[in-house]
Scaffold this active site. Structure first.
Site, short mmCIF file in Angstrom:
data_model
loop_
_atom_site.label_atom_id
_atom_site.label_comp_id
_atom_site.label_asym_id
_atom_site.label_seq_id
_atom_site.Cartn_x
_atom_site.Cartn_y
_atom_site.Cartn_z
N HIS A 38 0.61 -1.16 0.08
CA HIS A 38 -0.23 0.04 0.02
C HIS A 38 0.86 1.11 -0.12
CE1 HIS A 38 0.00 1.13 4.31
NE2 HIS A 38 0.02 -0.31 4.61
N ASP B 163 5.61 2.07 6.90
CA ASP B 163 4.49 1.40 6.72
C ASP B 163 3.73 2.13 5.69
OD1 ASP B 163 2.10 0.16 6.95
OD2 ASP B 163 1.78 0.73 8.98
N GLU C 77 -5.18 1.58 1.96
CA GLU C 77 -5.23 0.47 3.22
C GLU C 77 -5.53 0.99 4.52
OE1 GLU C 77 -3.34 -2.55 5.67
OE2 GLU C 77 -3.00 -0.42 5.54
N GLU C 78 -5.04 1.89 4.92
CA GLU C 78 -5.21 2.33 6.14
C GLU C 78 -6.61 2.59 6.81
OE1 GLU C 78 -2.90 2.00 8.31
OE2 GLU C 78 -0.84 2.02 7.47
N ASP D 67 3.70 -5.92 4.01
CA ASP D 67 3.54 -4.93 4.87
C ASP D 67 4.62 -4.96 6.02
OD1 ASP D 67 2.04 -2.70 5.87
OD2 ASP D 67 0.32 -3.52 5.22
N HIS E 62 3.47 2.92 13.19
CA HIS E 62 2.62 4.21 13.10
C HIS E 62 3.03 5.42 14.16
CE1 HIS E 62 -1.35 2.17 11.64
NE2 HIS E 62 -0.19 1.92 10.89
ZN LIG Z 1 0.48 -1.02 6.39
#
Ligand SMILES: [Zn+2]
Length: 347
Positions: free
Chosen positions: A61, A175, A205-206, A228, A316
């Site tokens: 992603h 990410d 994706e998130e 990922d 994150h």
């Molecule tokens: Zn991810």
């Protein structure tokens, strides 16, 4: 690492992945047989194989967690809507970029929660963790100027320089820009693959694996492989059994997360191949979190699917940390698998 640095530093929240896509498109020019963008913004890159070869969809992603401007107040402060899962504890005193659509400028600013600084707050006030809704952006501009440059719906991203620390790299949006990087390197290395390879650089994706779902209907793959990051909580004050993966321990072969349970025969094949080729790997069980594999697996009548993970510390946050040897292991295993093919889908 120059490509990964550019991918990490570029801005692209869910729904606004166009700048990431541009970098990848340029990188894949002449590397793949077909390159196209669909109506969801997913970039499809196809590497052809011999007649009757099974089709593999590889998904990574492009989007990163970020914000959209929700409100501009009379003093020129911006309130934000998050897109993706932030922990507010990681958002204090950050530099941000507001991508002002009215002026076309990238405006620099700072992000802080409302409330008093330490000098004048009570112990009770200091012990509270603010909610995401309490944060605002200060651009240091007059209200009129802000209103002339920024409007509701503009993208806001965190600003962070990518650092190469030798064995590891750190930065924002690793990410899943590392997944994009792994897919690009794999496409560059692949010679006469056993699969027709559809590498899809997915959007949104998130916010719920949205781009991967529509792409899976377009590609109609025989197998799905998501790339990922996953948790590497091999850090202080965490028990060993809670670490999920270990940084530098090799590519993660995912058993399950909350979006998918990897198809068992695919897991067995990847495991066997990693052992045969001497590629560093680790099995991974992630209690909470998902990848594009969750969407691919549930498309159409179901598609055998798995995720290859890159261990990441501080997921994150803007200090995500990835090991270079894990990146290399991921490229090696994915390339070997696509090259070698699977006995399972023949006949
Ligand atoms: Zn991810």
């Amino acid at each position: 690492m120059d490509l990964l640095k550019r991918l990490s530093e570029v801005a692209g929240v869910p729904g606004r992945e166009e700048r990431v896509r541009e970098i990848i498109e340029t990188e894949l020019e002449g590397v793949v047989d077909e390159l196209s963008t669909d109506s969801m913004g997913n970039l499809h890159a196809v590497k052809r194989a011999g007649d009757g070869a099974p089709r593999a969809m590889v998904a990574a992603h492009m989007d990163e967690i970020g914000f959209y401007v929700k409100f501009v107040d009379d003093k020129g402060f911006l309130r934000l809507q998050q897109v993706g899962g932030f922990d507010p504890r990681n958002l204090f005193a950050r530099q941000v970029i507001v991508h002002g659509s009215l002026s076309g400028e990238e405006l620099l600013g700072v992000l802080n929660p409302g409330g008093k600084p330490i000098h004048i707050s009570t112990p009770e006030e200091r012990s509270k963790v603010p909610l995401l809704a309490d944060f605002y952006v200060d651009l240091g501009l007059e209200p009129d100027e802000v209103k002339a440059k920024v409007r509701i719906g503009d993208m806001v991203t965190l600003r962070q320089e990518f650092l190469d620390l030798g064995k590891v790299v750190t930065g924002k949006a690793l990410d899943d820009r590392t997944g994009c990087w792994i897919a690009i390197q794999t496409l560059k290395r692949l010679k006469d693959p056993a699969f027709e390879v559809h590498a899809v650089f997915t959007t949104q994706e998130e916010v719920g694996l949205r781009g991967a779902l529509t792409s899976a209907y377009r590609v109609e793959p025989d197998i799905g492989i998501a790339l990922d990051t996953t948790l590497a909580v091999d850090t202080p004050d965490i028990k060993d059994h809670q670490r999920v993966t270990k940084l530098g321990g090799g590519v993660g072969i995912k058993v399950m997360d909350s979006s998918a349970i990897s198809t068992r025969w695919l897991l067995d094949e990847f495991l066997e191949l990693a052992e045969k080729r001497g590629i560093d790997h680790q099995l991974e069980v992630l209690p909470l979190g998902g990848t594009d594999a969750g969407a691919i697996q549930r498309s159409r009548l179901g598609v055998p699917s798995i995720t290859l993970s890159t261990p990441s510390r501080y997921v994150h946050t803007v200090t995500e940390m990835i090991s270079k040897s894990d990146l290399e292991a991921a490229v090696a295993l994915l390339t070997a698998y696509l090259q070698e093919g699977t006995a399972r889908l023949e006949s």
